[in-house]
Each structure stands twice: as structure tokens, then as C-alpha cells.
Design a protein around this motif. Structure first.
Motif, mmCIF file in Angstrom:
data_model
loop_
_atom_site.group_PDB
_atom_site.id
_atom_site.type_symbol
_atom_site.label_atom_id
_atom_site.label_comp_id
_atom_site.label_asym_id
_atom_site.label_seq_id
_atom_site.Cartn_x
_atom_site.Cartn_y
_atom_site.Cartn_z
ATOM 1 N N LEU A 206 3.021 -22.054 1.296
ATOM 2 C CA LEU A 206 2.179 -21.268 2.198
ATOM 3 C C LEU A 206 2.016 -19.874 1.615
ATOM 4 O O LEU A 206 2.997 -19.228 1.243
ATOM 5 C CB LEU A 206 2.818 -21.187 3.582
ATOM 6 N N VAL A 207 0.765 -19.423 1.513
ATOM 7 C CA VAL A 207 0.480 -18.078 0.998
ATOM 8 C C VAL A 207 -0.468 -17.386 1.981
ATOM 9 O O VAL A 207 -1.108 -18.035 2.811
ATOM 10 C CB VAL A 207 -0.154 -18.126 -0.404
ATOM 11 N N GLU A 208 -0.565 -16.065 1.863
ATOM 12 C CA GLU A 208 -1.443 -15.314 2.757
ATOM 13 C C GLU A 208 -2.187 -14.253 1.986
ATOM 14 O O GLU A 208 -1.648 -13.646 1.046
ATOM 15 C CB GLU A 208 -0.633 -14.662 3.880
ATOM 16 N N GLY A 209 -3.424 -14.021 2.365
ATOM 17 C CA GLY A 209 -4.224 -12.941 1.808
ATOM 18 C C GLY A 209 -4.829 -12.114 2.921
ATOM 19 O O GLY A 209 -5.143 -12.635 3.991
ATOM 20 N N ARG A 210 -4.984 -10.807 2.682
ATOM 21 C CA ARG A 210 -5.557 -9.910 3.693
ATOM 22 C C ARG A 210 -6.614 -9.031 3.047
ATOM 23 O O ARG A 210 -6.487 -8.633 1.890
ATOM 24 C CB ARG A 210 -4.479 -9.004 4.310
ATOM 25 N N GLN A 211 -7.628 -8.686 3.815
ATOM 26 C CA GLN A 211 -8.618 -7.690 3.415
ATOM 27 C C GLN A 211 -8.774 -6.696 4.540
ATOM 28 O O GLN A 211 -9.231 -7.041 5.629
ATOM 29 C CB GLN A 211 -9.971 -8.333 3.087
ATOM 30 N N GLN A 212 -8.378 -5.466 4.286
ATOM 31 C CA GLN A 212 -8.494 -4.412 5.294
ATOM 32 C C GLN A 212 -9.910 -3.847 5.289
ATOM 33 O O GLN A 212 -10.594 -3.852 4.260
ATOM 34 C CB GLN A 212 -7.506 -3.287 5.010
ATOM 35 N N GLY A 213 -10.351 -3.359 6.437
ATOM 36 C CA GLY A 213 -11.673 -2.765 6.499
ATOM 37 C C GLY A 213 -11.983 -2.246 7.887
ATOM 38 O O GLY A 213 -11.085 -1.883 8.646
#
Length: 204
Positions: free
Chosen positions: A139-146
Motif C-alpha cells: 500500500l502506497v500513498e500520494g498527495r498533491q497540495q493546492g
């Protein structure tokens, strides 16, 4: 010879996006993705998890069990600061009907209409899971702030892309080319991390 893997979704746009990202990360032809429409139908498992990661694992486990293929699944959505992290796992059905992007966008805009621009922070989050027929799980996670705009811009992408401007950007995700979006998006980050797992671990 390419390895055949299931992407546990009926979303054609997600299939194209993931195939493009895996091809870029692993080389074209390394992985052949098939969708739920390409395998014998099985009942859709309810997404009862309270987090993106839990839902991704639920879908990937079911896919591996039902098809005997290594299964990839993702769960993703948007978290809005002014809404205390919602819609979160409810992103796709925030306005009631699953996958009604226009209604979902309109509802979020209405809910934060009174908030000043500096308080319209948000993040796209994607959890991606790989479950093998042998029972291994990753399990992996990615985030994009904005931040969220006050009206949609752009015709690309899907979901909340027309409302979302990522940090350091002056265009919404819906105004980016697919390659530009892949480079910075939550899903691009998560799937590149998953591609590294796929590249170094036998998927049995």
C-alpha cells in the motif's frame, strides 16, 4: 513478455492513466493492465473503509481472489481544509449520485463559497494497493497540495480537477496535459511508488 495485472475498476480514464504511468516507469509492454470489464464479472465489493488505504485494499483483495491475477486498486479523492477534510472517501458521491462530477463540484463550491481565497486549501489524496494471488500486499500513498478556485477551469482530467490548482501551479489540473498532470498529481505519485514495488518484487 508482459505481466498481466488487474486494475480493479470500470473507470476507463483510470485504466488509461495508470497504463501510461506504468509504461513510463517500467517501460512500455512490461505490464498489461486489464479492467473489470475484461474479466468474468463478480459482485462489486462495498467500499466500507474509513480511509483511502482501507478501500484500496478491499478492492485489490477482492480482485486478486476473484481473478487469480495480481490486482491493483486505488481509492482517491479530495480533502478540503474548510470542510474538515471532507469529502474524503466520499468524494465520488459527495452530491449523492456516484460519479456525478458536475454535481460534486457544484456542491463543494457552494459549501465553501463564503471562505476567502486564503482559506480554500485542499489536497488530492490517492492510496494505491497491490495484492497478489499469493497474499502479498503493498500500500502506497500520494498527495498533491493546492487550493480550490471559485469556478471550474479546463476540460481535461475528471473529478475535481477543474477546481484544483496545485502548489506552484497557475493552471488547474484540468488545464494540464496528461503528462504534466502525471508528473505532479496524487495518483501519479502513488502509482510511481507502486511501480517501484512491481519492478522489484515477483507478483505471485
Amino acid at each position: 513478455m508482459s505481466r498481466r495485472m488487474l486494475l480493479a475498476t470500470n473507470n476507463a480514464k483510470k485504466l488509461v492513466e495508470l497504463q501510461r504511468i506504468l509504461d513510463a516507469a517500467l517501460g512500455g509492454g512490461a505490464i498489461e493492465l486489464v479492467s473489470l470489464g475484461d474479466v468474468e464479472a463478480y459482485p462489486e465489493v462495498p467500499e466500507t473503509g474509513l480511509t483511502f488505504g482501507e478501500n484500496a485494499l478491499i478492492k485489490a483483495r477482492e480482485g486478486a481472489k476473484r481473478t487469480g491475477l495480481p490486482a491493483i486498486a486505488d481509492d482517491s479523492g479530495i480533502t478540503v481544509d474548510a470542510l474538515n477534510g471532507m469529502p474524503g472517501v466520499l468524494s465520488a458521491r459527495w452530491a449523492g449520485k456516484h460519479g456525478d462530477d458536475t454535481a460534486n463540484n457544484e456542491l463543494v463550491l457552494a459549501q465553501i463559497s463564503d471562505f476567502a481565497d486564503e482559506h480554500r486549501g485542499a489536497a488530492f489524496v490517492c492510496a494505491a494497493a497491490l495484492v497478489t494471488p499469493g497474499g502479498r500486499e503493498h500500500l502506497v500513498e500520494g498527495r498533491q497540495q493546492g487550493r480550490l478556485l471559485r469556478s471550474p477551469r479546463g476540460t481535461g482530467g475528471f473529478g475535481y480537477d477543474p477546481l484544483f490548482v496545485g502548489e506552484g501551479q497557475d493552471r488547474t489540473n484540468a488545464e494540464l496535459t496528461p503528462e504534466e498532470k502525471d508528473a505532479i498529481s496524487h495518483r501519479g505519485k502513488a502509482l510511481r511508488a507502486l511501480a517501484k514495488v512491481i519492478a522489484k518484487e515477483p507478483v505471485r
